[in-house]
Design a protein around this motif. Structure first.
Motif, PDB file in Angstrom:
ATOM      1  N   ARG A  61       0.817  -1.205   0.000  1.00 32.64           N
ATOM      2  CA  ARG A  61       0.000   0.000   0.000  1.00 32.64           C
ATOM      3  C   ARG A  61       0.852   1.257   0.000  1.00 32.64           C
ATOM      4  NH1 ARG A  61      -4.482   1.475  -2.003  1.00 32.64           N
ATOM      5  NH2 ARG A  61      -3.324   3.345  -2.525  1.00 32.64           N
ATOM      6  N   SER A  91      -3.802  -3.647  -6.219  1.00 33.38           N
ATOM      7  CA  SER A  91      -2.847  -4.292  -5.305  1.00 33.38           C
ATOM      8  C   SER A  91      -2.477  -5.701  -5.747  1.00 33.38           C
ATOM      9  CB  SER A  91      -3.423  -4.325  -3.878  1.00 33.38           C
ATOM     10  OG  SER A  91      -4.668  -5.026  -3.874  1.00 33.38           O
ATOM     11  N   THR A  98       0.756   4.381  -2.746  1.00 31.30           N
ATOM     12  CA  THR A  98       0.521   5.768  -2.343  1.00 31.30           C
ATOM     13  C   THR A  98       1.632   6.672  -2.871  1.00 31.30           C
ATOM     14  OG1 THR A  98      -0.647   5.038  -0.358  1.00 31.30           O
ATOM     15  CG2 THR A  98       0.164   7.307  -0.400  1.00 31.30           C
TER      16      THR A  98
END
Length: 657
Positions: free
Chosen positions: A21, A41, A25
């Motif tokens: 994650r 993902s 980002t």
């Protein structure tokens, strides 16, 4: 998920794939100012997202992900997307990179951790590559669509005249296929003289960097026919502005030229028809005066002492005038200003009934054959004029050296296109077709082009009037049909007359005229702008016992009627074509003011399109007995005559062209 706006699409669309994650980002933060960023993902999630989001231009994928590695994901994605791909990995996995290059066709490879400036540069370069590839693919698709969809020959050649692109129409024109002609020179595939001219024209277009436009005729292959072509050659410039290739567009103008020729021919025939109608009208006025005067002289000569020489001269003069009358009737038929009596007709029966007449007229040297179709439809035709036209066509064949003439009939359907049978200048529908085929000398193309023109003849002076074919043409056109002509020098001629199919069955009943009824003397107002015609008409009426008064125009006639309140007149006889107020306009005003006054129209046209059926018509030149019949019927109380064109004289039948 909402669809990106047009503005966002112009910014670019980016897909980032990583199982961590924090990395997703970081990538979103790095590219969000310049791209619409979508994140996934896993490889499976990314594949599903690619199906839902259109227009992804660049994919940034991690290599090591659970379930599906980056190179495996990119290989799957490559099956349905053309997006550029960039592989990220934190390990020196050479095998994975090679697999991604081969299967996923990655454009770039970047290690983790990445250099933000370098990664942005890679992604922006990938976007440019993707957009350039899409633009090239679009241009190729447009070019391929243009080549495949165009029915006209299109081709692109290099500076040496070799084909680099061409469509199927161009390949067919050269007798090959698209694949077999790529790399070939067109100049080597055509006759040498044409090839040399083609090379020169192409090099001239390339040297001048300007288009070249040519229109002309070429041979249409082994058939020996010709085609009209317009060829446009357009040079294509390279980045330096120099011509490097040549685009060629060919337009087949053969059908257009044929339509233009038919239009010019139709306009010429219309002009000739107008001229012929005017000439015939003037001649009819002259012949009315001549025939009328001769009739009166013959009547006075018969009442006095017999003078055989004088009677013979009068008879010869009357026969010559009637022959002139027959010629004007042919002119009127050609110009479609001759009123026809159209009735359902059995063309087979009419042909058989003329067998004896044809045999006598053509002589023993010409053999007549018939091929009459069973179940022939009824045709709409003027039976008397049809017989005269058939006789003239057969005489033309005999005079062209024919020893055999074949008369055939058939049912024919003219279609919108060339599905069954297409005939120029003829409305689609059902027709009865009469064919007259001879084995005579035939016609050259120049003669065929003029064959339907009045007064055109190839016969010696004094042997023909040049009105036979033109009369048949006018007869057919006025009946709603047409005439076609096919001929080859030395092989004979085929004339086909198309007559419209009648919705009613044919009738063999003849129209009887009957004898002229007796009539009491009456007072007749005669109106005609031609002094001689007006004088003859007045003399005829006076000798029949009628009292007459004359007027030279419609205005004078109305003034006479108003002065006498029309009570003193029993009949108005007026010319149709007069300057100022026409006879039809005069008749309309008289009918409005004095509805009980009978009216007879005299005309040298008898054009059904320009007169009213409310008034009987007598066609010029007329004889005294024809005028007597019409006047007697009009003066007979309660029984006005129907419009009645004067009958053909016997001398007009069988006159050779």
């Amino acid at each position: 998920m909402t669809q990106p706006s047009p503005t966002e699409r112009r910014r670019g669309t980016l897909l980032v794939v990583d199982d961590e994650r924090e990395i997703l980002t970081a990538l979103e933060d790095l590219f969000e100012e310049d791209f619409q960023v979508h994140a996934a993902s896993s490889g499976a999630e990314a594949l599903e997202l690619l199906h839902r989001v259109p227009g992804v231009e660049v994919i940034i994928s991690d290599q090591r992900m659970p379930g599906m590695t980056g190179d495996a994901f990119l290989a799957r994605a490559r099956e349905f997307t053309e997006a550029e791909a960039l592989l990220l990995t934190g390990y020196a996995e050479l095998d994975a990179v090679i697999s991604a290059v081969n299967k996923g066709r990655i454009a770039f490879y970047a290690p983790k951790p990445w250099d933000p400036a370098l990664l942005r540069s890679m992604v922006l370069s990938a976007v440019d590559r993707h957009r350039l590839a899409r633009a090239l693919a679009t241009e190729r698709a447009l070019l391929r669509g243009l080549l495949d969809a165009s029915p006209e020959p299109l081709s692109f050649k290099d500076g040496e005249g070799r084909f680099v692109r061409l469509n199927a129409a161009k390949a067919r024109a050269l007798g090959g296929t698209v694949e077999s002609l790529l790399g070939e020179r067109e100049a080597d595939l055509v006759p040498p003289e044409r090839g040399a001219a083609l090379r020169e024209v192409e090099q001239q277009a390339l040297r001048g960097a300007q288009g070249h436009d040519w229109t002309g005729q070429i041979q249409a292959g082994a058939t020996g026919g010709t085609r009209w072509l317009r060829v446009q050659r357009l040079p294509i410039l390279d980045r330096d502005g120099q011509p490097s290739h040549l685009a060629t567009i060919e337009h087949d103008l053969t059908e257009q030229r044929a339509l233009e020729d038919r239009l010019r021919q139709a306009e010429k025939m219309q002009a000739l028809g107008t001229m012929a109608g005017g000439v015939a009208h003037d001649f009819n006025n002259l012949l009315t005066a001549i025939l009328g005067s001769l009739d009166l002289m013959a009547a006075h000569a018969a009442a006095g002492p017999a003078d055989p020489r004088q009677q013979a001269l009068l008879k010869t003069a009357i026969a010559a005038a009637e022959r002139g009358s027959a010629l004007t009737r042919r002119l009127l038929t050609f110009s479609r200003k001759r009123e026809l009596t159209l009735r359902p007709a059995d063309i087979n029966r009419l042909v058989l009934d003329m067998d004896a007449l044809l045999a006598r007229s053509l002589g023993e040297r010409v053999q007549i054959r018939t091929r009459l179709a069973p179940g022939l439809w009824p045709a709409l035709a003027d039976q008397e004029q049809f017989a005269l036209g058939l006789l003239n066509l057969c005489i033309n064949g005999r005079d062209a050296g024919a020893t055999s003439i074949t008369l055939s009939t058939r049912n024919g359907t003219v279609a919108e296109a060339a599905e069954d049978e297409a005939v120029p200048d003829l409305h689609p529908g059902d027709y009865v077709v009469l064919g007259i085929a001879d084995n005579g000398t035939g016609m050259t193309p120049d003669v065929m082009a003029k064959a339907f023109e009045p007064f055109f003849t190839t016969k010696e002076v004094g042997k023909g009037t040049g009105l036979g074919l033109s009369m048949v043409y006018g007869l057919a056109r006025q009946s709603g049909g047409t005439v076609t002509l096919a001929s080859t020098p030395g092989e004979g001629t085929l004339v086909e007359v198309y007559l419209p199919r009648s919705a009613q069955p044919w009738s063999t009943a003849a129209v009887a005229e009957g004898a002229a009824p007796a009539a009491a003397a009456g007072r007749v107002l005669v109106v005609d702008d031609d002094d001689s015609v007006r004088g003859i008409t007045t003399t005829f009426l006076n000798e029949l016992g009628h009292d007459t008064q004359e007027a030279a125009d419609g205005v004078s006639a109305l003034a006479l009627l108003q002065q006498s309140e029309a009570a003193d007149f029993d009949l108005l006889v007026t010319d149709y074509a007069m300057p100022g107020m026409t006879g039809a306009e005069l008749a309309t005003q008289v009918r409005r003011s004095w509805p009980g006054l009978p009216i007879l129209l005299l005309t040298g046209y008898a054009d059904p399109a320009t007169r009213s059926d409310d008034y009987p018509v007598l066609r010029k030149p007329f004889r005294q007995n024809e005028l007597a019949r019409q006047v007697a019927a009009l003066l007979q109380p309660g029984k006005p005559p129907a419009p009645h064109p004067s009958a053909d004289t016997p001398e007009s039948r069988g006159e050779e062209d």
